[in-house]
Write a protein that holds these residues in place. Structure first.
Motif, PDB file in Angstrom:
ATOM      1  N   VAL A  59       0.892  -1.161  -0.148  1.00 32.88           N
ATOM      2  CA  VAL A  59      -0.071   0.072   0.261  1.00 32.88           C
ATOM      3  C   VAL A  59       0.883   1.323   0.082  1.00 32.88           C
ATOM      4  CG1 VAL A  59      -1.677   1.314   1.266  1.00 32.88           C
ATOM      5  CG2 VAL A  59      -1.826  -1.234   1.206  1.00 32.88           C
ATOM      6  N   SER A  60       0.332   2.292  -0.868  1.00 34.60           N
ATOM      7  CA  SER A  60       1.113   3.386  -0.803  1.00 34.60           C
ATOM      8  C   SER A  60      -0.021   4.617  -0.794  1.00 34.60           C
ATOM      9  CB  SER A  60       1.679   3.827  -2.176  1.00 34.60           C
ATOM     10  OG  SER A  60       2.417   4.999  -2.359  1.00 34.60           O
ATOM     11  N   VAL A  61       0.398   5.669   0.467  1.00 35.45           N
ATOM     12  CA  VAL A  61      -0.523   6.655   0.650  1.00 35.45           C
ATOM     13  C   VAL A  61       0.149   8.001   0.506  1.00 35.45           C
ATOM     14  CG1 VAL A  61      -2.130   4.976   2.150  1.00 35.45           C
ATOM     15  CG2 VAL A  61      -0.051   6.194   3.230  1.00 35.45           C
ATOM     16  N   PRO A  62       0.683   8.435  -0.715  1.00 33.65           N
ATOM     17  CA  PRO A  62       1.157   9.611  -0.715  1.00 33.65           C
ATOM     18  C   PRO A  62       0.196  10.802  -0.689  1.00 33.65           C
ATOM     19  CG  PRO A  62       0.849   8.596  -2.845  1.00 33.65           C
ATOM     20  CD  PRO A  62       0.489   7.469  -1.728  1.00 33.65           C
ATOM     21  N   ALA A  63       0.694  11.818  -0.238  1.00 38.30           N
ATOM     22  CA  ALA A  63      -0.387  13.053   0.038  1.00 38.30           C
ATOM     23  C   ALA A  63      -0.721  13.612  -1.486  1.00 38.30           C
ATOM     24  CB  ALA A  63       0.194  14.304   0.703  1.00 38.30           C
ATOM     25  N   GLY A  64       0.185  13.395  -2.408  1.00 34.55           N
ATOM     26  CA  GLY A  64       0.007  13.713  -3.748  1.00 34.55           C
ATOM     27  C   GLY A  64       0.620  12.998  -4.760  1.00 34.55           C
ATOM     28  N   LEU A  65       0.694  13.384  -5.957  1.00 39.00           N
ATOM     29  CA  LEU A  65       1.219  12.466  -7.121  1.00 39.00           C
ATOM     30  C   LEU A  65       2.159  13.518  -8.048  1.00 39.00           C
ATOM     31  CD1 LEU A  65      -1.635   9.984  -7.875  1.00 39.00           C
ATOM     32  CD2 LEU A  65       0.760   9.491  -6.817  1.00 39.00           C
ATOM     33  N   LYS A  66       2.310  14.609  -7.660  1.00 41.39           N
ATOM     34  CA  LYS A  66       2.992  15.707  -8.631  1.00 41.39           C
ATOM     35  C   LYS A  66       4.311  15.646  -8.414  1.00 41.39           C
ATOM     36  CE  LYS A  66      -1.064  18.712  -8.626  1.00 41.39           C
ATOM     37  NZ  LYS A  66      -1.439  20.257  -8.216  1.00 41.39           N
ATOM     38  N   SER A  67       5.305  15.093  -7.608  1.00 40.32           N
ATOM     39  CA  SER A  67       6.560  15.218  -7.287  1.00 40.32           C
ATOM     40  C   SER A  67       7.144  14.062  -8.281  1.00 40.32           C
ATOM     41  CB  SER A  67       6.971  15.122  -5.973  1.00 40.32           C
ATOM     42  OG  SER A  67       6.704  13.581  -5.470  1.00 40.32           O
ATOM     43  N   PRO A  68       8.275  14.496  -8.922  1.00 42.45           N
ATOM     44  CA  PRO A  68       9.113  13.643  -9.689  1.00 42.45           C
ATOM     45  C   PRO A  68       9.317  12.264  -9.038  1.00 42.45           C
ATOM     46  CG  PRO A  68      10.126  15.809  -9.978  1.00 42.45           C
ATOM     47  CD  PRO A  68       8.968  15.842  -8.877  1.00 42.45           C
ATOM     48  N   ALA A  69       9.537  12.203  -7.767  1.00 48.86           N
ATOM     49  CA  ALA A  69       9.864  11.105  -7.187  1.00 48.86           C
ATOM     50  C   ALA A  69       8.781  10.153  -6.990  1.00 48.86           C
ATOM     51  CB  ALA A  69      10.296  11.281  -5.447  1.00 48.86           C
ATOM     52  N   GLU A  70       7.626  10.593  -6.717  1.00 51.91           N
ATOM     53  CA  GLU A  70       6.477   9.926  -6.610  1.00 51.91           C
ATOM     54  C   GLU A  70       6.052   9.147  -7.938  1.00 51.91           C
ATOM     55  OE1 GLU A  70       4.489   8.613  -4.224  1.00 51.91           O
ATOM     56  OE2 GLU A  70       5.348   9.710  -2.653  1.00 51.91           O
ATOM     57  N   GLN A  71       6.262  10.152  -9.077  1.00 52.44           N
ATOM     58  CA  GLN A  71       5.846   9.651 -10.337  1.00 52.44           C
ATOM     59  C   GLN A  71       6.884   8.371 -10.737  1.00 52.44           C
ATOM     60  OE1 GLN A  71       5.723  13.254 -12.703  1.00 52.44           O
ATOM     61  NE2 GLN A  71       4.124  14.054 -11.604  1.00 52.44           N
ATOM     62  N   LYS A  72       8.042   8.717 -10.313  1.00 59.42           N
ATOM     63  CA  LYS A  72       9.036   7.783 -10.596  1.00 59.42           C
ATOM     64  C   LYS A  72       8.964   6.337 -10.004  1.00 59.42           C
ATOM     65  CE  LYS A  72      14.181   7.027 -10.884  1.00 59.42           C
ATOM     66  NZ  LYS A  72      15.457   7.441 -10.304  1.00 59.42           N
ATOM     67  N   ARG A  73       8.490   6.583  -8.676  1.00 58.36           N
ATOM     68  CA  ARG A  73       7.927   5.139  -7.987  1.00 58.36           C
ATOM     69  C   ARG A  73       6.978   4.487  -8.665  1.00 58.36           C
ATOM     70  NH1 ARG A  73       9.990   7.815  -3.278  1.00 58.36           N
ATOM     71  NH2 ARG A  73       8.262   9.121  -3.260  1.00 58.36           N
TER      72      ARG A  73
END
Length: 308
Positions: A59-73
């Motif tokens: 499970v992943s619960v990021p606060a948002g998906l705009k950061s390059p790091a989140e998009q890379k994951r």
């Protein structure tokens, strides 16, 4: 297929369970972060997160998906497709393009009717005779993507938003499994929406929840059931000189007439601008919902009383 599942509320849980049961590999489950809830305001996991963890899924619960790091994951999961069901976060282009075959959404309406935040409530409040679910390939526009599958469902005369919610949740889960099978077979065909036929399901506001007894009975009835169980249509009564708000969780149409807002009998039948509605289930402040007869035993509301 290898799937990323993205969802938050209980509406999305049947889809998660159905996709897992169908044998797809769920690479990750995305959900909104835990929120403070309850009297103690302790952090509470979303229904999707709780169910995913019970299934042993990552499970992943990021606060948002705009950061390059989140998009890379996200891209590193190397998924065939993503399924999004009432996730509650905007998906940037990098996420929409971050799987091999695209992102697919379960939308609780017959697109292009009722794009937007509250399609279930708005369909009932508008008096629609039917609703349904659409499986849509997600694009950057709000619910504007091509529709791949659609299933219709009749809205019964007294059906509430809560009842329609549950029916569409189950129907959407079945339809998404069918869509993923077709996607895997290379036979899923998606058709562009007619933008000129689109209607917008605006987010519900507190200002529109109060009942207007001057409206025709059918509109009052649709208003009540379209807001049941949440946030709840309401009226006021005066008890011991104090105004008290009462929510209505269920109603039915009656053939009766009177001055709008007048209580016509001892069964909680209320006159409207044209016709009447009988309130079948209500909720006083701080109490659980109760049937009309139980409510009337606890208040001073003889026939001819006015509801505000």
């Amino acid at each position: 297929m290898r799937i990323i599942f993205m969802g938050t509320p209980d509406f999305a849980v049947p889809a998660l369970l159905s996709i897992a049961k169908a044998g797809h590999e769920i690479a990750a489950v995305y959900s909104q972060p835990p929120r403070p809830a309850g009297r103690g305001m302790a952090l509470r996991k979303s229904p999707v997160q709780a169910e995913a963890e019970a299934l042993g899924l990552p499970v992943s619960v990021p606060a948002g998906l705009k950061s390059p790091a989140e998009q890379k994951r996200f891209a590193a999961l190397e998924a065939d497709a993503a399924v999004i069901v009432a996730y509650g976060l905007i998906l940037p282009a990098a996420v929409l393009n971050g799987t091999r075959r695209g992102v697919f959404n379960i939308h609780a309406s017959l697109l292009p009717r009722w794009r937007g935040a509250a399609p279930i409530n708005r369909a009932i409040m508008a008096g629609d005779a039917e609703s349904g679910v659409s499986i849509m390939r997600v694009t950057e526009g709000l619910d504007e993507g091509p529709v791949c599958l659609m299933e219709r469902l009749t809205i019964e005369a007294d059906m509430t938003a809560g009842e329609l919610h549950d029916a569409l949740s189950a129907l959407g889960a079945e339809l998404m499994v069918e869509a993923l099978f077709s996607l895997g077979q290379g036979t899923l065909h998606c058709v562009a929406q007619d933008d000129e036929a689109a209607t917008y399901a605006a987010k519900l506001t507190n200002e529109e929840t109060r009942i207007d007894w001057a409206l025709p009975a059918q509109e009052v009835h649709d208003h009540v059931r379209g807001l049941s169980p949440y946030p709840g249509a309401w009226f006021q009564i005066v008890q011991n000189g104090t105004a008290e708000r009462v929510k209505v969780q269920g109603s039915t149409l009656e053939k009766a007439r009177g001055a709008p807002g007048t209580l016509l009998d001892d069964r909680l039948t209320v006159a409207c601008g044209d016709g009447a509605v009988r309130l079948t289930r209500v909720q006083r402040a701080g109490k659980k919902p109760m049937l009309a007869d139980a409510f009337l035993r606890g208040v001073e509301l003889p026939p001819s009383s006015r509801l505000l």
